[in-house]
Write an enzyme that holds these catalytic residues in place. Sequence first.
Site, PDB file in Angstrom:
ATOM      1  N   HIS A  41      21.410  32.585  42.412  1.00 38.39           N
ATOM      2  CA  HIS A  41      21.283  33.677  43.393  1.00 38.39           C
ATOM      3  C   HIS A  41      21.849  33.259  44.763  1.00 38.39           C
ATOM      4  O   HIS A  41      21.453  33.791  45.788  1.00 38.39           O
ATOM      5  CB  HIS A  41      19.829  34.147  43.525  1.00 38.39           C
ATOM      6  CG  HIS A  41      19.348  34.872  42.289  1.00 38.39           C
ATOM      7  ND1 HIS A  41      19.542  36.225  42.089  1.00 38.39           N
ATOM      8  CD2 HIS A  41      18.699  34.431  41.190  1.00 38.39           C
ATOM      9  CE1 HIS A  41      19.016  36.576  40.920  1.00 38.39           C
ATOM     10  NE2 HIS A  41      18.503  35.506  40.354  1.00 38.39           N
ATOM     11  N   ASP A  43      25.385  32.930  44.978  1.00 42.33           N
ATOM     12  CA  ASP A  43      26.791  33.370  45.032  1.00 42.33           C
ATOM     13  C   ASP A  43      26.974  34.606  45.905  1.00 42.33           C
ATOM     14  O   ASP A  43      27.884  34.664  46.722  1.00 42.33           O
ATOM     15  CB  ASP A  43      27.415  33.542  43.629  1.00 42.33           C
ATOM     16  CG  ASP A  43      26.734  34.541  42.723  1.00 42.33           C
ATOM     17  OD1 ASP A  43      25.622  35.016  43.067  1.00 42.33           O
ATOM     18  OD2 ASP A  43      27.305  34.852  41.658  1.00 42.33           O
ATOM     19  N   SER A  74      35.242  45.739  18.464  1.00 38.81           N
ATOM     20  CA  SER A  74      34.376  44.573  18.654  1.00 38.81           C
ATOM     21  C   SER A  74      33.857  44.128  17.299  1.00 38.81           C
ATOM     22  O   SER A  74      33.103  44.844  16.646  1.00 38.81           O
ATOM     23  CB  SER A  74      33.192  44.904  19.578  1.00 38.81           C
ATOM     24  OG  SER A  74      32.229  43.862  19.479  1.00 38.81           O
ATOM     25  N   GLY A 128      24.008  38.744  26.704  1.00 34.38           N
ATOM     26  CA  GLY A 128      22.855  39.173  27.498  1.00 34.38           C
ATOM     27  C   GLY A 128      21.818  38.093  27.719  1.00 34.38           C
ATOM     28  O   GLY A 128      20.662  38.401  28.006  1.00 34.38           O
ATOM     29  N   GLY A 130      22.560  35.249  29.782  1.00 32.33           N
ATOM     30  CA  GLY A 130      22.892  34.455  30.971  1.00 32.33           C
ATOM     31  C   GLY A 130      23.995  33.435  30.745  1.00 32.33           C
ATOM     32  O   GLY A 130      24.219  32.567  31.591  1.00 32.33           O
ATOM     33  N   LEU A 131      24.719  33.525  29.624  1.00 30.72           N
ATOM     34  CA  LEU A 131      25.850  32.609  29.404  1.00 30.72           C
ATOM     35  C   LEU A 131      27.175  33.324  29.642  1.00 30.72           C
ATOM     36  O   LEU A 131      28.237  32.839  29.292  1.00 30.72           O
ATOM     37  CB  LEU A 131      25.788  31.986  28.001  1.00 30.72           C
ATOM     38  CG  LEU A 131      24.569  31.091  27.766  1.00 30.72           C
ATOM     39  CD1 LEU A 131      24.561  30.538  26.342  1.00 30.72           C
ATOM     40  CD2 LEU A 131      24.522  29.941  28.766  1.00 30.72           C
ATOM     41  N   SER A 133      28.705  36.381  28.647  1.00 34.52           N
ATOM     42  CA  SER A 133      29.597  37.023  27.686  1.00 34.52           C
ATOM     43  C   SER A 133      30.386  38.142  28.365  1.00 34.52           C
ATOM     44  O   SER A 133      31.503  38.451  27.960  1.00 34.52           O
ATOM     45  CB  SER A 133      28.805  37.573  26.493  1.00 34.52           C
ATOM     46  OG  SER A 133      28.018  38.675  26.871  1.00 34.52           O
ATOM     47  N   GLU A 166      33.430  44.651  37.037  1.00 36.22           N
ATOM     48  CA  GLU A 166      31.991  44.658  36.738  1.00 36.22           C
ATOM     49  C   GLU A 166      31.181  45.301  37.873  1.00 36.22           C
ATOM     50  O   GLU A 166      30.231  46.034  37.639  1.00 36.22           O
ATOM     51  CB  GLU A 166      31.521  43.215  36.466  1.00 36.22           C
ATOM     52  CG  GLU A 166      30.141  43.171  35.841  1.00 36.22           C
ATOM     53  CD  GLU A 166      29.888  41.935  34.975  1.00 36.22           C
ATOM     54  OE1 GLU A 166      30.845  41.271  34.528  1.00 36.22           O
ATOM     55  OE2 GLU A 166      28.704  41.641  34.742  1.00 36.22           O
ATOM     56  N   ASP A 178      30.854  33.917  37.635  1.00 38.49           N
ATOM     57  CA  ASP A 178      31.080  33.935  36.188  1.00 38.49           C
ATOM     58  C   ASP A 178      32.566  34.030  35.853  1.00 38.49           C
ATOM     59  O   ASP A 178      33.098  33.297  35.022  1.00 38.49           O
ATOM     60  CB  ASP A 178      30.355  35.134  35.550  1.00 38.49           C
ATOM     61  CG  ASP A 178      28.868  35.114  35.798  1.00 38.49           C
ATOM     62  OD1 ASP A 178      28.390  34.137  36.425  1.00 38.49           O
ATOM     63  OD2 ASP A 178      28.185  36.056  35.383  1.00 38.49           O
TER      64      ASP A 178
HETATM   65  P1  ADP Z   1      25.775  38.107  29.812  1.00 33.00           P
HETATM   66  O1  ADP Z   1      27.016  38.221  30.625  1.00 33.00           O
HETATM   67  O2  ADP Z   1      24.786  37.140  30.377  1.00 33.00           O
HETATM   68  O3  ADP Z   1      26.007  37.831  28.368  1.00 33.00           O
HETATM   69  P2  ADP Z   1      25.588  40.887  30.515  1.00 33.00           P
HETATM   70  O4  ADP Z   1      24.466  41.861  30.426  1.00 33.00           O
HETATM   71  O5  ADP Z   1      26.213  40.659  31.838  1.00 33.00           O
HETATM   72  O6  ADP Z   1      25.036  39.508  29.894  1.00 33.00           O
HETATM   73  O7  ADP Z   1      26.753  41.305  29.518  1.00 33.00           O
HETATM   74  C1  ADP Z   1      26.473  41.611  28.179  1.00 33.00           C
HETATM   75  C2  ADP Z   1      27.207  42.886  27.800  1.00 33.00           C
HETATM   76  O8  ADP Z   1      28.627  42.633  27.716  1.00 33.00           O
HETATM   77  C3  ADP Z   1      26.828  43.403  26.423  1.00 33.00           C
HETATM   78  O9  ADP Z   1      25.664  44.220  26.483  1.00 33.00           O
HETATM   79  C4  ADP Z   1      28.077  44.219  26.049  1.00 33.00           C
HETATM   80  O10 ADP Z   1      28.056  45.480  26.696  1.00 33.00           O
HETATM   81  C5  ADP Z   1      29.214  43.409  26.678  1.00 33.00           C
HETATM   82  N1  ADP Z   1      29.780  42.481  25.677  1.00 33.00           N
HETATM   83  C6  ADP Z   1      29.863  41.141  25.778  1.00 33.00           C
HETATM   84  N2  ADP Z   1      30.482  40.600  24.690  1.00 33.00           N
HETATM   85  C7  ADP Z   1      30.797  41.633  23.875  1.00 33.00           C
HETATM   86  C8  ADP Z   1      31.447  41.745  22.586  1.00 33.00           C
HETATM   87  N3  ADP Z   1      31.882  40.663  21.932  1.00 33.00           N
HETATM   88  N4  ADP Z   1      31.588  42.988  22.061  1.00 33.00           N
HETATM   89  C9  ADP Z   1      31.164  44.076  22.738  1.00 33.00           C
HETATM   90  N5  ADP Z   1      30.547  44.026  23.932  1.00 33.00           N
HETATM   91  C10 ADP Z   1      30.360  42.832  24.516  1.00 33.00           C
HETATM   92 MG    MG Z   2      27.193  38.966  32.584  1.00 30.77          MG
END
Ligand code: ADP
Ligand code: MG
Length: 394
Positions: A41, A43, A74, A128, A130-131, A133, A166, A178
Amino acid sequence: MTAPLNAPDIMSALSQRFLHKFSHTPRIFRAPGRVNLIGEHTDYNDGFVLPAAIDLYTWAAVAPRDDHNLNIFSENLDQQAQLDLRAIDLRPKNHWSDYVAGVALMLQRLGIAITGADLAILSTIPSGVGLSSSAALEVSIASALLAVSNRSLGLLEIAKLCQRAEVEFVGARVGIMDQFASCFGSAGHALLLDCRSLAHTLFPSPPGIAMVVCNTMVKHGHSGGEYNQRRAQCEQGVQILESLLPEINALRDVSLAQLVSQRAVVPELVFRRCRHVVTENQRVLRFVKALDQNNLPTLGTCMAESHLSLKNDFEVSCPELDLMVQLATECEGVVGARMTGGGFGGCTINLVESNSIPAFTNRVSKNYKQITQIDPEIYVLQAASGAVEVSWNS
Ligand code: ADP
Ligand code: MG
Protein backbone atom coordinates in the site's frame (compact mmCIF):
# COMPACT_ATOMS: atom_id res chain seq x y z
CA MET A 1 -8.49 -27.46 -16.71
CA THR A 2 -5.35 -28.03 -14.68
CA ALA A 3 -2.64 -26.12 -16.52
CA PRO A 4 0.46 -28.14 -17.38
CA LEU A 5 3.44 -26.57 -15.71
CA ASN A 6 6.47 -26.75 -17.97
CA ALA A 7 7.01 -24.35 -20.83
CA PRO A 8 7.06 -26.81 -23.78
CA ASP A 9 3.84 -28.46 -22.55
CA ILE A 10 2.13 -25.12 -22.15
CA MET A 11 3.22 -23.91 -25.60
CA SER A 12 2.13 -27.16 -27.17
CA ALA A 13 -1.29 -27.14 -25.43
CA LEU A 14 -1.85 -23.50 -26.31
CA SER A 15 -0.76 -23.86 -29.95
CA GLN A 16 -2.96 -26.91 -30.45
CA ARG A 17 -5.95 -25.15 -28.94
CA PHE A 18 -5.24 -22.11 -31.10
CA LEU A 19 -4.99 -24.19 -34.26
CA HIS A 20 -8.21 -25.99 -33.42
CA LYS A 21 -10.12 -22.77 -32.63
CA PHE A 22 -8.70 -20.36 -35.18
CA SER A 23 -7.04 -22.57 -37.84
CA HIS A 24 -3.65 -20.91 -37.90
CA THR A 25 -0.32 -21.07 -36.13
CA PRO A 26 0.24 -18.36 -33.51
CA ARG A 27 3.15 -16.40 -32.14
CA ILE A 28 3.34 -16.79 -28.36
CA PHE A 29 4.11 -14.17 -25.70
CA ARG A 30 4.27 -14.58 -21.97
CA ALA A 31 4.26 -12.22 -19.01
CA PRO A 32 4.98 -13.15 -15.39
CA GLY A 33 2.97 -12.59 -12.22
CA ARG A 34 4.75 -11.04 -9.26
CA VAL A 35 5.07 -11.31 -5.52
CA ASN A 36 5.77 -8.29 -3.37
CA LEU A 37 8.49 -8.93 -0.79
CA ILE A 38 7.81 -5.72 1.14
CA GLY A 39 6.24 -2.29 0.58
CA GLU A 40 2.48 -2.81 0.79
CA HIS A 41 0.00 0.00 0.00
CA THR A 42 2.97 2.32 -0.60
CA ASP A 43 2.81 2.40 -4.41
CA TYR A 44 -0.17 4.75 -4.68
CA ASN A 45 1.49 6.97 -2.05
CA ASP A 46 4.50 7.66 -4.34
CA GLY A 47 6.58 5.32 -2.14
CA PHE A 48 8.84 2.29 -2.47
CA VAL A 49 7.96 -1.33 -3.28
CA LEU A 50 10.08 -4.45 -3.67
CA PRO A 51 8.38 -6.97 -5.97
CA ALA A 52 9.94 -9.89 -7.82
CA ALA A 53 8.47 -11.25 -11.05
CA ILE A 54 7.74 -14.97 -10.54
CA ASP A 55 7.98 -18.10 -12.65
CA LEU A 56 4.20 -18.35 -13.03
CA TYR A 57 3.05 -16.75 -16.26
CA THR A 58 0.16 -15.77 -18.49
CA TRP A 59 0.79 -17.03 -22.02
CA ALA A 60 -0.88 -15.29 -24.94
CA ALA A 61 -1.03 -16.87 -28.42
CA VAL A 62 -1.87 -14.47 -31.23
CA ALA A 63 -2.34 -14.26 -35.00
CA PRO A 64 -3.62 -11.31 -37.05
CA ARG A 65 -7.08 -11.23 -38.65
CA ASP A 66 -8.04 -9.24 -41.70
CA ASP A 67 -11.06 -7.62 -40.05
CA HIS A 68 -11.42 -5.33 -37.02
CA ASN A 69 -12.32 -7.95 -34.45
CA LEU A 70 -10.46 -9.30 -31.46
CA ASN A 71 -11.48 -12.87 -30.71
CA ILE A 72 -10.10 -13.93 -27.38
CA PHE A 73 -10.30 -17.35 -25.78
CA SER A 74 -9.37 -18.00 -22.14
CA GLU A 75 -8.21 -21.57 -21.70
CA ASN A 76 -8.50 -21.18 -17.93
CA LEU A 77 -12.15 -20.18 -18.07
CA ASP A 78 -12.99 -22.10 -21.26
CA GLN A 79 -14.73 -18.96 -22.51
CA GLN A 80 -14.47 -16.87 -25.66
CA ALA A 81 -15.21 -13.17 -26.07
CA GLN A 82 -15.32 -10.89 -29.12
CA LEU A 83 -14.57 -7.18 -29.34
CA ASP A 84 -14.94 -4.80 -32.29
CA LEU A 85 -11.85 -2.58 -32.40
CA ARG A 86 -13.75 0.17 -34.19
CA ALA A 87 -16.19 0.52 -31.31
CA ILE A 88 -14.83 -0.67 -28.01
CA ASP A 89 -17.72 -0.06 -25.69
CA LEU A 90 -16.45 2.68 -23.43
CA ARG A 91 -18.07 1.13 -20.38
CA PRO A 92 -16.57 -1.99 -18.85
CA LYS A 93 -18.84 -5.04 -18.74
CA ASN A 94 -17.54 -6.35 -15.44
CA HIS A 95 -16.16 -9.31 -17.36
CA TRP A 96 -12.64 -10.72 -17.73
CA SER A 97 -12.51 -9.42 -21.33
CA ASP A 98 -12.49 -5.86 -19.87
CA TYR A 99 -8.74 -6.29 -19.29
CA VAL A 100 -8.25 -7.00 -23.01
CA ALA A 101 -10.60 -4.22 -24.13
CA GLY A 102 -8.85 -1.80 -21.75
CA VAL A 103 -5.43 -2.61 -23.19
CA ALA A 104 -6.71 -2.29 -26.78
CA LEU A 105 -8.34 1.03 -25.97
CA MET A 106 -5.20 2.44 -24.30
CA LEU A 107 -3.09 1.38 -27.31
CA GLN A 108 -5.55 3.16 -29.59
CA ARG A 109 -5.43 6.27 -27.36
CA LEU A 110 -1.66 6.33 -27.93
CA GLY A 111 -2.43 6.57 -31.64
CA ILE A 112 -1.48 2.96 -32.37
CA ALA A 113 -3.68 1.39 -35.04
CA ILE A 114 -3.98 -2.20 -33.89
CA THR A 115 -4.98 -4.91 -36.27
CA GLY A 116 -7.78 -7.40 -35.65
CA ALA A 117 -6.46 -10.56 -34.01
CA ASP A 118 -7.28 -14.00 -32.69
CA LEU A 119 -5.93 -14.53 -29.19
CA ALA A 120 -5.83 -17.45 -26.77
CA ILE A 121 -4.56 -17.17 -23.21
CA LEU A 122 -3.49 -19.71 -20.67
CA SER A 123 -2.25 -18.75 -17.21
CA THR A 124 -0.51 -20.70 -14.46
CA ILE A 125 -0.96 -17.79 -12.03
CA PRO A 126 -3.76 -18.45 -9.54
CA SER A 127 -6.29 -15.68 -10.15
CA GLY A 128 -7.42 -13.16 -7.55
CA VAL A 129 -4.97 -14.12 -4.80
CA GLY A 130 -2.50 -11.22 -5.03
CA LEU A 131 0.03 -12.72 -7.48
CA SER A 132 -1.09 -10.33 -10.18
CA SER A 133 -2.76 -12.44 -12.83
CA SER A 134 -4.45 -9.23 -14.01
CA ALA A 135 -1.19 -7.41 -14.82
CA ALA A 136 0.24 -10.54 -16.46
CA LEU A 137 -2.89 -10.73 -18.62
CA GLU A 138 -2.62 -7.05 -19.59
CA VAL A 139 1.10 -7.16 -20.34
CA SER A 140 0.90 -10.40 -22.37
CA ILE A 141 -2.00 -8.99 -24.40
CA ALA A 142 -0.27 -5.64 -24.97
CA SER A 143 2.90 -7.44 -26.15
CA ALA A 144 0.89 -9.71 -28.46
CA LEU A 145 -1.23 -6.90 -29.98
CA LEU A 146 1.79 -4.66 -30.56
CA ALA A 147 3.66 -7.48 -32.30
CA VAL A 148 0.87 -8.47 -34.70
CA SER A 149 0.33 -4.80 -35.48
CA ASN A 150 4.06 -4.42 -36.30
CA ARG A 151 4.51 -1.80 -33.62
CA SER A 152 6.82 -1.62 -30.65
CA LEU A 153 6.82 0.41 -27.46
CA GLY A 154 9.33 0.73 -24.61
CA LEU A 155 8.72 -1.43 -21.56
CA LEU A 156 7.89 1.57 -19.40
CA GLU A 157 5.25 2.72 -21.89
CA ILE A 158 3.78 -0.79 -21.89
CA ALA A 159 3.68 -0.92 -18.08
CA LYS A 160 2.01 2.49 -17.90
CA LEU A 161 -0.61 1.79 -20.56
CA CYS A 162 -1.49 -1.51 -18.87
CA GLN A 163 -1.89 0.28 -15.54
CA ARG A 164 -4.15 2.86 -17.24
CA ALA A 165 -6.21 0.00 -18.70
CA GLU A 166 -6.84 -1.32 -15.20
CA VAL A 167 -7.43 2.06 -13.56
CA GLU A 168 -9.34 3.91 -16.26
CA PHE A 169 -11.18 1.05 -17.94
CA VAL A 170 -11.52 -1.91 -15.56
CA GLY A 171 -12.02 0.51 -12.66
CA ALA A 172 -9.50 -0.76 -10.06
CA ARG A 173 -7.34 2.09 -8.76
CA VAL A 174 -4.12 0.06 -8.74
CA GLY A 175 -0.60 1.50 -8.56
CA ILE A 176 2.11 0.81 -11.17
CA MET A 177 3.91 -1.98 -9.26
CA ASP A 178 2.28 -5.05 -10.83
CA GLN A 179 2.63 -4.02 -14.47
CA PHE A 180 6.14 -2.69 -13.84
CA ALA A 181 7.29 -5.99 -12.31
CA SER A 182 5.69 -7.99 -15.13
CA CYS A 183 7.63 -5.90 -17.68
CA PHE A 184 10.96 -5.35 -15.90
CA GLY A 185 11.35 -8.60 -13.91
CA SER A 186 14.87 -10.05 -13.84
CA ALA A 187 15.72 -13.70 -13.11
CA GLY A 188 17.14 -14.13 -9.60
CA HIS A 189 16.40 -10.53 -8.59
CA ALA A 190 13.87 -8.43 -6.73
CA LEU A 191 13.20 -4.90 -8.00
CA LEU A 192 13.28 -1.87 -5.75
CA LEU A 193 10.89 0.52 -7.47
CA ASP A 194 10.55 4.18 -6.59
CA CYS A 195 6.92 4.71 -7.53
CA ARG A 196 7.43 8.47 -7.92
CA SER A 197 10.40 8.57 -10.29
CA LEU A 198 9.79 5.01 -11.64
CA ALA A 199 13.53 4.40 -11.29
CA HIS A 200 14.34 0.84 -10.31
CA THR A 201 17.31 -1.04 -8.87
CA LEU A 202 17.82 -4.80 -8.98
CA PHE A 203 18.74 -6.73 -5.82
CA PRO A 204 19.95 -10.35 -6.12
CA SER A 205 17.91 -12.89 -4.11
CA PRO A 206 19.81 -13.97 -1.00
CA PRO A 207 21.72 -17.19 -1.71
CA GLY A 208 20.09 -20.38 -0.40
CA ILE A 209 16.81 -18.65 0.43
CA ALA A 210 13.58 -19.38 -1.47
CA MET A 211 10.38 -17.39 -1.86
CA VAL A 212 7.51 -19.54 -0.63
CA VAL A 213 3.99 -18.24 -1.05
CA CYS A 214 1.17 -19.68 1.08
CA ASN A 215 -2.35 -19.18 -0.25
CA THR A 216 -4.92 -18.97 2.55
CA MET A 217 -7.58 -19.81 -0.07
CA VAL A 218 -9.86 -17.11 1.35
CA LYS A 219 -10.92 -13.89 -0.32
CA HIS A 220 -13.11 -11.64 1.78
CA GLY A 221 -15.73 -10.01 -0.38
CA HIS A 222 -15.22 -6.41 0.73
CA SER A 223 -11.65 -6.15 -0.64
CA GLY A 224 -12.37 -3.79 -3.58
CA GLY A 225 -14.32 -1.21 -1.59
CA GLU A 226 -11.91 -1.31 1.35
CA TYR A 227 -8.94 -0.83 -1.02
CA ASN A 228 -10.43 2.34 -2.45
CA GLN A 229 -11.34 3.49 1.07
CA ARG A 230 -7.72 3.06 2.24
CA ARG A 231 -6.56 5.16 -0.72
CA ALA A 232 -9.09 7.84 0.21
CA GLN A 233 -7.89 7.81 3.84
CA CYS A 234 -4.28 8.28 2.70
CA GLU A 235 -5.40 11.18 0.48
CA GLN A 236 -7.24 12.72 3.44
CA GLY A 237 -4.02 12.45 5.48
CA VAL A 238 -2.04 14.24 2.75
CA GLN A 239 -4.67 16.99 2.52
CA ILE A 240 -4.44 17.75 6.23
CA LEU A 241 -0.64 17.50 6.37
CA GLU A 242 0.05 19.59 3.27
CA SER A 243 -2.00 22.47 4.68
CA LEU A 244 0.48 22.52 7.61
CA LEU A 245 3.67 21.35 5.89
CA PRO A 246 3.68 22.86 2.38
CA GLU A 247 6.61 20.77 1.09
CA ILE A 248 4.45 17.64 1.22
CA ASN A 249 2.87 16.24 -1.94
CA ALA A 250 2.35 12.62 -0.90
CA LEU A 251 2.86 10.41 2.17
CA ARG A 252 6.23 9.56 0.64
CA ASP A 253 7.39 13.02 1.70
CA VAL A 254 6.36 12.69 5.36
CA SER A 255 8.78 11.56 8.08
CA LEU A 256 7.50 9.71 11.12
CA ALA A 257 8.57 12.65 13.32
CA GLN A 258 6.51 15.08 11.15
CA LEU A 259 3.48 12.80 11.28
CA VAL A 260 3.72 12.38 15.05
CA SER A 261 4.11 16.14 15.52
CA GLN A 262 0.71 16.65 13.81
CA ARG A 263 -1.07 13.89 15.72
CA ALA A 264 -3.50 16.29 17.42
CA VAL A 265 -4.93 17.53 14.09
CA VAL A 266 -5.11 14.22 12.23
CA PRO A 267 -8.13 12.00 13.04
CA GLU A 268 -7.03 8.81 14.84
CA LEU A 269 -7.98 6.42 12.01
CA VAL A 270 -6.30 8.54 9.31
CA PHE A 271 -3.24 8.90 11.56
CA ARG A 272 -2.86 5.11 11.78
CA ARG A 273 -3.30 4.67 8.01
CA CYS A 274 -0.59 7.30 7.42
CA ARG A 275 1.69 5.76 10.04
CA HIS A 276 1.57 2.45 8.19
CA VAL A 277 2.61 4.05 4.89
CA VAL A 278 5.37 6.19 6.43
CA THR A 279 6.90 3.30 8.40
CA GLU A 280 6.46 0.82 5.53
CA ASN A 281 8.51 3.06 3.22
CA GLN A 282 11.29 3.09 5.85
CA ARG A 283 11.07 -0.71 6.14
CA VAL A 284 11.52 -1.17 2.38
CA LEU A 285 14.74 0.87 2.52
CA ARG A 286 15.97 -1.03 5.61
CA PHE A 287 15.12 -4.30 3.86
CA VAL A 288 17.16 -3.59 0.72
CA LYS A 289 20.12 -2.48 2.83
CA ALA A 290 19.85 -5.79 4.71
CA LEU A 291 19.68 -7.62 1.35
CA ASP A 292 22.93 -5.94 0.33
CA GLN A 293 24.57 -7.01 3.57
CA ASN A 294 22.96 -10.49 3.55
CA ASN A 295 21.64 -9.61 7.01
CA LEU A 296 18.91 -12.25 7.35
CA PRO A 297 17.73 -11.32 10.88
CA THR A 298 16.96 -7.75 9.73
CA LEU A 299 15.02 -9.07 6.72
CA GLY A 300 12.91 -11.10 9.15
CA THR A 301 12.35 -8.16 11.51
CA CYS A 302 11.23 -5.90 8.64
CA MET A 303 8.76 -8.53 7.43
CA ALA A 304 7.35 -9.10 10.92
CA GLU A 305 6.95 -5.36 11.51
CA SER A 306 5.34 -4.93 8.08
CA HIS A 307 2.76 -7.61 8.88
CA LEU A 308 1.91 -6.06 12.26
CA SER A 309 1.58 -2.61 10.73
CA LEU A 310 -0.74 -3.93 7.99
CA LYS A 311 -2.76 -5.74 10.65
CA ASN A 312 -3.01 -3.03 13.32
CA ASP A 313 -2.54 0.32 11.57
CA PHE A 314 -3.77 -0.31 8.03
CA GLU A 315 -6.27 -3.05 9.04
CA VAL A 316 -6.07 -5.05 5.83
CA SER A 317 -5.12 -8.42 7.28
CA CYS A 318 -7.60 -11.14 8.31
CA PRO A 319 -7.54 -14.08 10.78
CA GLU A 320 -6.43 -16.56 8.09
CA LEU A 321 -3.45 -14.40 7.03
CA ASP A 322 -2.46 -13.83 10.68
CA LEU A 323 -2.64 -17.57 11.32
CA MET A 324 -0.59 -18.41 8.22
CA VAL A 325 2.14 -15.98 9.31
CA GLN A 326 2.12 -17.33 12.86
CA LEU A 327 2.38 -20.95 11.65
CA ALA A 328 5.28 -20.01 9.37
CA THR A 329 7.24 -18.30 12.12
CA GLU A 330 7.01 -21.49 14.21
CA CYS A 331 8.94 -23.43 11.52
CA GLU A 332 12.68 -24.04 11.31
CA GLY A 333 14.62 -22.19 8.63
CA VAL A 334 12.15 -19.30 8.17
CA VAL A 335 13.88 -15.95 7.65
CA GLY A 336 10.65 -13.93 7.58
CA ALA A 337 6.91 -14.07 6.90
CA ARG A 338 4.21 -11.51 6.15
CA MET A 339 0.99 -11.04 4.23
CA THR A 340 1.53 -9.90 0.66
CA GLY A 341 -0.79 -8.12 -1.78
CA GLY A 342 -3.76 -5.90 -1.01
CA GLY A 343 -5.01 -8.01 1.92
CA PHE A 344 -8.36 -9.34 3.21
CA GLY A 345 -7.25 -12.86 2.21
CA GLY A 346 -4.91 -14.09 -0.48
CA CYS A 347 -1.32 -15.01 0.26
CA THR A 348 1.62 -14.71 2.60
CA ILE A 349 5.23 -14.43 1.41
CA ASN A 350 7.81 -16.41 3.33
CA LEU A 351 11.58 -16.39 2.91
CA VAL A 352 12.67 -19.93 3.74
CA GLU A 353 16.07 -21.63 3.73
CA SER A 354 16.03 -23.96 0.73
CA ASN A 355 16.76 -27.13 2.67
CA SER A 356 13.88 -26.42 5.09
CA ILE A 357 11.23 -26.15 2.35
CA PRO A 358 9.81 -29.71 2.51
CA ALA A 359 9.41 -29.59 6.30
CA PHE A 360 7.98 -26.05 6.10
CA THR A 361 5.44 -27.02 3.46
CA ASN A 362 4.30 -30.12 5.33
CA ARG A 363 4.00 -28.46 8.68
CA VAL A 364 2.25 -25.30 7.54
CA SER A 365 -0.26 -27.21 5.35
CA LYS A 366 -1.07 -29.70 8.10
CA ASN A 367 -1.49 -27.12 10.87
CA TYR A 368 -3.46 -24.67 8.71
CA LYS A 369 -5.82 -27.44 7.62
CA GLN A 370 -6.25 -28.66 11.19
CA ILE A 371 -7.25 -25.22 12.47
CA THR A 372 -9.29 -23.87 9.54
CA GLN A 373 -10.48 -27.06 7.75
CA ILE A 374 -9.08 -25.42 4.58
CA ASP A 375 -6.39 -27.03 2.40
CA PRO A 376 -3.91 -24.25 1.57
CA GLU A 377 -1.88 -24.09 -1.63
CA ILE A 378 1.85 -23.50 -1.32
CA TYR A 379 4.03 -22.32 -4.22
CA VAL A 380 7.83 -22.36 -4.19
CA LEU A 381 8.78 -19.58 -6.60
CA GLN A 382 11.84 -18.34 -8.43
CA ALA A 383 12.41 -14.70 -9.32
CA ALA A 384 11.86 -14.60 -13.10
CA SER A 385 12.46 -12.30 -16.04
CA GLY A 386 9.81 -10.00 -17.51
CA ALA A 387 7.56 -10.29 -20.56
CA VAL A 388 9.03 -11.88 -23.71
CA GLU A 389 8.05 -13.50 -26.96
CA VAL A 390 8.77 -17.21 -26.64
CA SER A 391 9.89 -19.38 -29.49
CA TRP A 392 9.98 -23.17 -29.61
CA ASN A 393 13.76 -23.05 -29.25
CA SER A 394 13.84 -20.86 -26.13
P1 ADP B 1 -4.84 -10.78 -9.20
O1 ADP B 1 -4.28 -9.77 -10.13
O2 ADP B 1 -4.26 -10.69 -7.82
O3 ADP B 1 -4.78 -12.18 -9.70
P2 ADP B 1 -7.26 -9.36 -9.80
O4 ADP B 1 -8.60 -9.36 -9.15
O5 ADP B 1 -6.55 -8.07 -9.93
O6 ADP B 1 -6.37 -10.43 -8.99
O7 ADP B 1 -7.37 -9.98 -11.26
C1 ADP B 1 -8.02 -11.21 -11.47
C2 ADP B 1 -8.94 -11.08 -12.67
O8 ADP B 1 -8.16 -10.98 -13.88
C3 ADP B 1 -9.82 -12.29 -12.87
O9 ADP B 1 -11.01 -12.20 -12.09
C4 ADP B 1 -10.13 -12.20 -14.38
O10 ADP B 1 -11.13 -11.23 -14.62
C5 ADP B 1 -8.82 -11.64 -14.96
N1 ADP B 1 -7.96 -12.75 -15.41
C6 ADP B 1 -6.71 -13.03 -15.00
N2 ADP B 1 -6.19 -14.10 -15.66
C7 ADP B 1 -7.15 -14.52 -16.52
C8 ADP B 1 -7.24 -15.59 -17.48
N3 ADP B 1 -6.23 -16.45 -17.68
N4 ADP B 1 -8.40 -15.71 -18.18
C9 ADP B 1 -9.41 -14.84 -17.99
N5 ADP B 1 -9.38 -13.83 -17.10
C10 ADP B 1 -8.27 -13.65 -16.37
MG1 MG C 1 -4.49 -7.68 -10.03
